[in-house]
Design a protein around this motif. Sequence first.
Motif, mmCIF file in Angstrom:
data_model
loop_
_atom_site.group_PDB
_atom_site.id
_atom_site.type_symbol
_atom_site.label_atom_id
_atom_site.label_comp_id
_atom_site.label_asym_id
_atom_site.label_seq_id
_atom_site.Cartn_x
_atom_site.Cartn_y
_atom_site.Cartn_z
ATOM 1 N N GLU A 42 1.727 -6.517 31.510
ATOM 2 C CA GLU A 42 1.194 -6.824 32.716
ATOM 3 C C GLU A 42 -0.123 -7.700 32.549
ATOM 4 O O GLU A 42 -0.643 -8.379 33.310
ATOM 5 C CB GLU A 42 1.396 -5.791 33.738
ATOM 6 C CG GLU A 42 0.942 -5.989 35.119
ATOM 7 C CD GLU A 42 0.969 -4.767 35.953
ATOM 8 O OE1 GLU A 42 0.119 -4.351 36.764
ATOM 9 O OE2 GLU A 42 2.106 -3.999 36.046
ATOM 10 N N ALA A 43 -1.093 -6.644 31.777
ATOM 11 C CA ALA A 43 -2.656 -7.045 31.716
ATOM 12 C C ALA A 43 -2.542 -8.651 31.239
ATOM 13 O O ALA A 43 -3.375 -9.451 31.819
ATOM 14 C CB ALA A 43 -3.228 -6.267 31.107
ATOM 15 N N LEU A 44 -1.805 -8.763 30.134
ATOM 16 C CA LEU A 44 -1.826 -9.965 29.376
ATOM 17 C C LEU A 44 -1.470 -11.023 30.495
ATOM 18 O O LEU A 44 -2.048 -12.267 30.540
ATOM 19 C CB LEU A 44 -0.923 -10.047 28.371
ATOM 20 C CG LEU A 44 -0.931 -11.167 27.206
ATOM 21 C CD1 LEU A 44 -2.225 -11.499 26.786
ATOM 22 C CD2 LEU A 44 -0.075 -10.830 26.123
ATOM 23 N N ALA A 45 -0.373 -11.053 31.059
ATOM 24 C CA ALA A 45 0.348 -12.093 31.931
ATOM 25 C C ALA A 45 -0.857 -12.469 33.019
ATOM 26 O O ALA A 45 -0.764 -13.628 33.587
ATOM 27 C CB ALA A 45 1.560 -11.512 32.666
ATOM 28 N N SER A 46 -1.474 -11.441 33.353
ATOM 29 C CA SER A 46 -2.644 -11.848 34.585
ATOM 30 C C SER A 46 -3.622 -12.460 33.941
ATOM 31 O O SER A 46 -4.619 -13.276 34.832
ATOM 32 C CB SER A 46 -3.333 -10.368 35.134
ATOM 33 O OG SER A 46 -4.211 -9.909 34.138
ATOM 34 N N LYS A 47 -3.965 -12.829 32.701
ATOM 35 C CA LYS A 47 -4.975 -13.651 32.108
ATOM 36 C C LYS A 47 -4.405 -14.938 31.493
ATOM 37 O O LYS A 47 -5.109 -15.995 30.999
ATOM 38 C CB LYS A 47 -5.594 -12.868 30.862
ATOM 39 C CG LYS A 47 -6.008 -11.619 31.208
ATOM 40 C CD LYS A 47 -7.240 -11.622 32.193
ATOM 41 C CE LYS A 47 -7.712 -9.951 32.161
ATOM 42 N NZ LYS A 47 -8.515 -10.009 33.512
ATOM 43 N N LEU A 48 -3.035 -15.237 31.519
ATOM 44 C CA LEU A 48 -2.669 -16.565 31.140
ATOM 45 C C LEU A 48 -2.747 -17.452 32.201
ATOM 46 O O LEU A 48 -2.085 -17.166 33.240
ATOM 47 C CB LEU A 48 -0.994 -16.401 30.762
ATOM 48 C CG LEU A 48 -1.031 -15.420 29.703
ATOM 49 C CD1 LEU A 48 0.514 -15.084 29.099
ATOM 50 C CD2 LEU A 48 -1.490 -15.883 28.000
ATOM 51 N N GLU A 49 -3.353 -18.572 32.004
ATOM 52 C CA GLU A 49 -3.181 -19.666 33.011
ATOM 53 C C GLU A 49 -2.041 -20.638 32.599
ATOM 54 O O GLU A 49 -2.229 -21.354 31.231
ATOM 55 C CB GLU A 49 -4.438 -20.426 32.986
ATOM 56 C CG GLU A 49 -5.438 -19.441 33.373
ATOM 57 C CD GLU A 49 -6.939 -19.885 33.467
ATOM 58 O OE1 GLU A 49 -7.232 -21.057 33.347
ATOM 59 O OE2 GLU A 49 -7.671 -19.204 33.441
ATOM 60 N N LYS A 50 -1.176 -21.073 33.440
ATOM 61 C CA LYS A 50 -0.289 -22.132 33.058
ATOM 62 C C LYS A 50 0.680 -21.726 31.956
ATOM 63 O O LYS A 50 1.448 -22.684 31.091
ATOM 64 C CB LYS A 50 -0.813 -23.548 32.772
ATOM 65 C CG LYS A 50 -1.688 -23.977 33.801
ATOM 66 C CD LYS A 50 -2.444 -25.134 33.692
ATOM 67 C CE LYS A 50 -3.403 -25.621 34.692
ATOM 68 N NZ LYS A 50 -4.211 -26.749 34.312
ATOM 69 N N TRP A 51 0.885 -20.385 31.439
ATOM 70 C CA TRP A 51 1.709 -19.753 30.408
ATOM 71 C C TRP A 51 2.329 -18.733 30.929
ATOM 72 O O TRP A 51 1.705 -18.139 32.049
ATOM 73 C CB TRP A 51 0.994 -19.417 29.112
ATOM 74 C CG TRP A 51 0.654 -20.761 28.416
ATOM 75 C CD1 TRP A 51 -0.620 -21.346 28.644
ATOM 76 C CD2 TRP A 51 1.261 -21.268 27.617
ATOM 77 N NE1 TRP A 51 -0.748 -22.427 27.758
ATOM 78 C CE2 TRP A 51 0.472 -22.441 26.819
ATOM 79 C CE3 TRP A 51 2.394 -21.038 26.826
ATOM 80 C CZ2 TRP A 51 0.768 -23.113 25.860
ATOM 81 C CZ3 TRP A 51 2.694 -22.136 25.712
ATOM 82 C CH2 TRP A 51 2.090 -23.000 25.465
ATOM 83 N N SER A 52 3.628 -18.423 30.579
ATOM 84 C CA SER A 52 4.260 -17.092 30.887
ATOM 85 C C SER A 52 4.435 -16.523 29.433
ATOM 86 O O SER A 52 4.372 -16.954 28.407
ATOM 87 C CB SER A 52 5.798 -17.263 31.487
ATOM 88 O OG SER A 52 6.709 -17.864 30.506
ATOM 89 N N LEU A 53 4.732 -15.063 29.487
ATOM 90 C CA LEU A 53 4.795 -14.611 28.048
ATOM 91 C C LEU A 53 5.892 -15.035 27.479
ATOM 92 O O LEU A 53 5.962 -15.078 26.264
ATOM 93 C CB LEU A 53 5.020 -12.901 28.436
ATOM 94 C CG LEU A 53 3.772 -12.009 28.639
ATOM 95 C CD1 LEU A 53 3.966 -10.930 28.823
ATOM 96 C CD2 LEU A 53 2.723 -12.324 27.461
ATOM 97 N N ASP A 54 6.912 -15.456 28.156
ATOM 98 C CA ASP A 54 8.447 -15.791 27.400
ATOM 99 C C ASP A 54 7.961 -17.234 26.628
ATOM 100 O O ASP A 54 8.546 -17.738 25.936
ATOM 101 C CB ASP A 54 9.346 -15.930 28.443
ATOM 102 C CG ASP A 54 9.850 -14.874 28.871
ATOM 103 O OD1 ASP A 54 9.764 -13.729 28.345
ATOM 104 O OD2 ASP A 54 10.518 -14.644 30.065
#
Length: 126
Positions: free
Chosen positions: A56-68
Amino acid sequence: MKRREAREKAVQTLFQLDNTEMSIEEAIPYIMERPIDPFYESLVKGTTEHRDEVDEALASKLEKWSLDRLPKIERTILRLAVYELLYHEDVPHKVILNEAVELCKEFGDEKSGRFVNGVLSKFEEK
């Protein structure tokens, strides 16, 4: 065991856990010989146990990317580093970033380090 080596082994274990049906109890001895280093074990178990919060914390910092969409090795290194940032307050922010970049050099490609550094730099230093 030095912390850098513990992080390298933790990345290998977490990568394996993310790509197989192994349990933590099976994966740890597959990568690490006894006696099990306590720092290594805390990284593997902590990253796994707190994966939802870390993601959740990581996803909030990704721009134009998803974890998958992230390459598996970068995702694994980012999860480990974000776990440390959130739960290992005794480790300086800068050390965690530097170690993550070094792990990228070891396991990723030439672009991995810059990408991981860019994402991790969005986390505020405590």
